[in-house]
Design an enzyme around this catalytic site. Structure first.
Site, mmCIF file in Angstrom:
data_model
loop_
_atom_site.group_PDB
_atom_site.id
_atom_site.type_symbol
_atom_site.label_atom_id
_atom_site.label_comp_id
_atom_site.label_asym_id
_atom_site.label_seq_id
_atom_site.Cartn_x
_atom_site.Cartn_y
_atom_site.Cartn_z
ATOM 1 N N ARG A 87 0.585 -1.132 0.570
ATOM 2 C CA ARG A 87 -0.196 0.154 -0.011
ATOM 3 C C ARG A 87 0.673 1.216 -0.098
ATOM 4 N NH1 ARG A 87 -2.495 -2.512 -1.572
ATOM 5 N NH2 ARG A 87 -4.705 -3.360 -1.556
ATOM 6 N N GLU A 90 1.948 1.690 -3.265
ATOM 7 C CA GLU A 90 0.773 1.998 -3.947
ATOM 8 C C GLU A 90 0.493 3.359 -3.760
ATOM 9 O OE1 GLU A 90 -4.354 0.674 -4.639
ATOM 10 O OE2 GLU A 90 -3.024 0.757 -2.850
ATOM 11 N N SER A 113 15.318 14.617 2.708
ATOM 12 C CA SER A 113 15.999 13.143 3.584
ATOM 13 C C SER A 113 15.529 12.536 4.370
ATOM 14 C CB SER A 113 17.507 14.390 4.555
ATOM 15 O OG SER A 113 18.157 14.157 5.170
#
Length: 146
Positions: A87, A90, A113
């Protein structure tokens, strides 16, 4: 002991002792997120932190030494198949360009960073089902011209 053997030993001891990442982190003196990452082999601890971690788990100096070793931040799969981890891929796939555009608009040309960085994971109660709140907090690093 290598990082893979260390991870196995830590996870076994954590389960046997019934400890949470938060409890281990308190013994170490760091956040649960960073402590967990180090115990899973993706970061390292200094000697004092590593010894406190190993002691909290009832593990020996071999684990403490492995916790201090610098990690090779690699993973086996290009795209993970674990649903929770997938996920996040995604999210970056769908919202990555949006995140980049908004960061550039706010800060200019640069990156966030992952070295000067922190993360916080919390539960947010909600009557429709509890929410997962993940905060990623990284220093902005502008690109330089030379």
């Amino acid at each position: 002991m290598n990082k893979t053997e260390m991870k196995t030993a830590i996870l076994d001891a954590k389960q046997t002792k019934g400890l949470t990442w938060d409890a281990i982190a308190k013994a170490v003196g760091l956040s649960k997120e960073f402590t967990c990452s180090a115990c899973l082999g993706m970061n390292s601890l200094n000697q004092t932190q590593a010894e406190a971690c190993a002691e909290s788990l009832g593990l020996g100096p071999d684990v403490a030494a492995a916790l201090q070793a610098f990690p090779h931040k690699t993973w086996d799969q290009t795209v993970p198949t674990d649903p929770l981890i997938y996920r996040f891929y995604e999210i970056v796939g769908v919202y990555g360009e949006t995140i980049k555009a908004l960061i550039h608009e706010e800060f200019g040309d640069g990156i966030m960073s992952a070295i000067d960085y922190s993360m916080d994971i919390q539960r947010q109660p909600d009557p429709k089902g509890d929410r997962v709140v993940v905060t990623l907090n990284g220093k902005f690093l502008p690109y330089k011209s030379w």
